[in-house]
Design a protein around this motif. Structure first.
Motif, PDB file in Angstrom:
ATOM      1  N   PRO A   1       0.945  -1.547  -0.003  1.00  0.00           N
ATOM      2  CA  PRO A   1      -0.007  -0.034  -0.270  1.00  0.00           C
ATOM      3  C   PRO A   1       0.565   1.222  -0.277  1.00  0.00           C
ATOM      4  O   PRO A   1       0.127   2.031  -0.730  1.00  0.00           O
ATOM      5  CB  PRO A   1      -0.745  -0.067   0.997  1.00  0.00           C
ATOM      6  N   GLU A   2       1.619   1.823   0.947  1.00  0.00           N
ATOM      7  CA  GLU A   2       3.052   2.112   0.560  1.00  0.00           C
ATOM      8  C   GLU A   2       3.343   2.838  -0.986  1.00  0.00           C
ATOM      9  O   GLU A   2       3.121   3.851  -1.057  1.00  0.00           O
ATOM     10  CB  GLU A   2       4.288   1.929   1.816  1.00  0.00           C
ATOM     11  N   GLN A   3       3.793   1.395  -1.860  1.00  0.00           N
ATOM     12  CA  GLN A   3       4.548   1.556  -3.059  1.00  0.00           C
ATOM     13  C   GLN A   3       2.950   2.025  -3.612  1.00  0.00           C
ATOM     14  O   GLN A   3       3.716   3.125  -4.379  1.00  0.00           O
ATOM     15  CB  GLN A   3       4.851   0.995  -3.288  1.00  0.00           C
TER      16      GLN A   3
ATOM     17  N   LYS B   1       2.332   6.087  -2.698  1.00  0.00           N
ATOM     18  CA  LYS B   1       3.641   6.957  -3.677  1.00  0.00           C
ATOM     19  C   LYS B   1       3.839   6.885  -4.712  1.00  0.00           C
ATOM     20  O   LYS B   1       4.078   8.114  -5.307  1.00  0.00           O
ATOM     21  CB  LYS B   1       5.228   6.477  -3.171  1.00  0.00           C
ATOM     22  N   ASP B   2       3.308   6.227  -6.060  1.00  0.00           N
ATOM     23  CA  ASP B   2       3.441   5.771  -7.115  1.00  0.00           C
ATOM     24  C   ASP B   2       2.065   7.125  -7.261  1.00  0.00           C
ATOM     25  O   ASP B   2       2.408   7.833  -8.507  1.00  0.00           O
ATOM     26  CB  ASP B   2       3.334   5.211  -7.444  1.00  0.00           C
TER      27      ASP B   2
ATOM     28  N   ALA C   1       0.422  13.156  -9.637  1.00  0.00           N
ATOM     29  CA  ALA C   1      -0.378  13.904  -9.738  1.00  0.00           C
ATOM     30  C   ALA C   1       0.294  15.375  -9.446  1.00  0.00           C
ATOM     31  O   ALA C   1       0.321  15.791  -9.781  1.00  0.00           O
ATOM     32  CB  ALA C   1      -1.178  13.543  -8.031  1.00  0.00           C
ATOM     33  N   ARG C   2       1.533  15.257  -8.362  1.00  0.00           N
ATOM     34  CA  ARG C   2       3.456  16.104  -8.996  1.00  0.00           C
ATOM     35  C   ARG C   2       3.351  16.081  -9.788  1.00  0.00           C
ATOM     36  O   ARG C   2       3.273  17.596 -10.681  1.00  0.00           O
ATOM     37  CB  ARG C   2       3.841  15.510  -7.694  1.00  0.00           C
ATOM     38  N   LYS C   3       3.695  15.701 -10.741  1.00  0.00           N
ATOM     39  CA  LYS C   3       4.384  15.837 -11.965  1.00  0.00           C
ATOM     40  C   LYS C   3       3.920  16.672 -12.698  1.00  0.00           C
ATOM     41  O   LYS C   3       3.398  17.574 -13.674  1.00  0.00           O
ATOM     42  CB  LYS C   3       4.555  14.186 -12.756  1.00  0.00           C
ATOM     43  N   GLY C   4       2.062  15.684 -12.810  1.00  0.00           N
ATOM     44  CA  GLY C   4       1.231  16.577 -13.656  1.00  0.00           C
ATOM     45  C   GLY C   4       0.805  17.895 -13.366  1.00  0.00           C
ATOM     46  O   GLY C   4       0.549  18.990 -14.063  1.00  0.00           O
ATOM     47  N   ILE C   5       0.443  18.123 -11.708  1.00  0.00           N
ATOM     48  CA  ILE C   5      -0.097  19.650 -11.042  1.00  0.00           C
ATOM     49  C   ILE C   5       1.699  20.755 -11.750  1.00  0.00           C
ATOM     50  O   ILE C   5       1.762  21.860 -12.417  1.00  0.00           O
ATOM     51  CB  ILE C   5      -0.252  19.900 -10.023  1.00  0.00           C
ATOM     52  N   ALA C   6       2.852  20.091 -11.752  1.00  0.00           N
ATOM     53  CA  ALA C   6       3.980  20.752 -12.033  1.00  0.00           C
ATOM     54  C   ALA C   6       4.181  20.881 -12.986  1.00  0.00           C
ATOM     55  O   ALA C   6       4.898  22.157 -14.022  1.00  0.00           O
ATOM     56  CB  ALA C   6       5.575  20.008 -11.454  1.00  0.00           C
ATOM     57  N   ARG C   7       3.140  20.190 -14.306  1.00  0.00           N
ATOM     58  CA  ARG C   7       3.273  20.551 -15.276  1.00  0.00           C
ATOM     59  C   ARG C   7       2.339  22.147 -16.115  1.00  0.00           C
ATOM     60  O   ARG C   7       3.012  22.307 -17.210  1.00  0.00           O
ATOM     61  CB  ARG C   7       3.215  19.720 -16.663  1.00  0.00           C
ATOM     62  N   GLY C   8       1.768  22.062 -15.312  1.00  0.00           N
ATOM     63  CA  GLY C   8       1.254  23.107 -15.537  1.00  0.00           C
ATOM     64  C   GLY C   8       1.692  25.385 -14.915  1.00  0.00           C
ATOM     65  O   GLY C   8       2.660  24.930 -14.706  1.00  0.00           O
TER      66      GLY C   8
ATOM     67  N   LYS D   1      -6.207   6.731 -10.350  1.00  0.00           N
ATOM     68  CA  LYS D   1      -5.470   7.449 -10.960  1.00  0.00           C
ATOM     69  C   LYS D   1      -5.738   8.387 -10.146  1.00  0.00           C
ATOM     70  O   LYS D   1      -7.100   8.927  -9.922  1.00  0.00           O
ATOM     71  CB  LYS D   1      -6.348   7.405 -12.881  1.00  0.00           C
ATOM     72  N   PRO D   2      -5.185   9.330  -9.602  1.00  0.00           N
ATOM     73  CA  PRO D   2      -5.925  10.435  -8.136  1.00  0.00           C
ATOM     74  C   PRO D   2      -5.532  11.837  -9.352  1.00  0.00           C
ATOM     75  O   PRO D   2      -5.078  11.937 -10.891  1.00  0.00           O
ATOM     76  CB  PRO D   2      -4.429  10.628  -7.943  1.00  0.00           C
ATOM     77  N   TRP D   3      -6.299  12.456  -8.984  1.00  0.00           N
ATOM     78  CA  TRP D   3      -7.271  14.545  -9.688  1.00  0.00           C
ATOM     79  C   TRP D   3      -5.713  14.614  -9.838  1.00  0.00           C
ATOM     80  O   TRP D   3      -4.792  14.799  -8.886  1.00  0.00           O
ATOM     81  CB  TRP D   3      -8.239  14.510  -8.812  1.00  0.00           C
TER      82      TRP D   3
END
Length: 247
Positions: A7-9, A12-13, A18-25, A114-116
């Motif tokens: 569950p931890e992995q 984390k994934d 989600a962080r990578k998707g947000i950072a692209r904006g 898939k997280p938002w």
């Protein structure tokens, strides 16, 4: 034979995704000023808004996937309208809406594969600066009560560092806009020119009766940016003179 993933992995994934998707904006910033709360987003679109009104004293700002945060915005408007109609308009608060968004995002992050890819802010302007409320809600449903200013999306750390250099409590609206633009202009580590056509700007104005939300656009925004630019140049010139005198 199925393989086991802890569950931890998994969490984390999901968080990394989600962080990578947000950072692209592109980034957005929220700042308190002497007359309320200012929202500034780096946004080329004139119709796909990152900043919107939720209720009388409450506004919403978001970065990430537009279709996902637009669903959140619409749900927040419906929830606020229903609650205000059922009880009283004064019962609709920023904290209540932030908690509702946190529950929704937390459930999606935990239960969906898939997280938002969104990060949002819910802000409520109060009768005084001390009663203003600014809540940051992240993709996993975490809520942070922010003060003074914040940056989200894109290179938020760089923008936050640039804001920290210039931000002063109880600034005027023009000065707050100047600080916000300074922060966004340094998003990529080097200074760039931001024009009115590439910015979305709005305020929750404390002195405004009833509905506090107001967009700043067109000629007024261009004029304020020009004033901010002139003030920035004057400050840089003064700093150069002081440095020369010290030498």
């Amino acid at each position: 034979m199925p393989f086991y993933v802890s569950p931890e992995q998994i969490m984390k994934d999901k968080a990394d995704y989600a962080r990578k998707g947000i950072a692209r904006g592109r980034s957005a910033v929220v700042l308190q000023y002497d007359g309320g709360i200012l929202f500034v987003a780096d946004n080329m679109s004139r119709t796909l808004h990152k900043i919107s009104e939720l209720y009388d004293r409450v506004a919403f700002a978001a970065v990430g996937r537009y279709n996902e945060f637009e669903n959140l915005r619409l749900a927040g408007v419906r929830f606020a309208d229903m609650h205000g109609y059922t009880y009283d308009r004064s019962d609709v608060t920023g904290q209540m809406l932030a908690n509702a968004y946190a529950q929704t995002l937390g459930a999606v992050f935990t239960e969906s594969s898939k997280p938002w890819e969104v990060e949002i802010v819910v802000a409520e302007v109060g009768d005084s600066p001390d009663s203003d409320q600014i809540y940051r809600i992240t993709f996993d449903g975490s809520v942070v009560d922010e003060r003074d200013f914040l940056a989200m999306g894109g290179s938020a750390e760089r923008v936050t560092a640039a804001l920290r250099e210039r931000y002063v409590k109880n600034m005027s609206l023009t000065d707050a806009l100047r600080v916000a633009v300074h922060g966004l202009a340094h998003e990529n580590g080097e200074r760039r020119e931001l024009k009115a056509s590439s910015l979305e700007v709005a305020v929750l104005e404390r002195s405004r009766p009833h509905r506090k939300f107001r967009r700043i656009q067109g000629e007024r925004l261009a004029r304020m940016l020009q004033e901010a630019r002139e003030a920035e140049e004057a400050a840089e010139a003064q700093s150069s003179e002081d440095g020369g005198a010290t030498d």
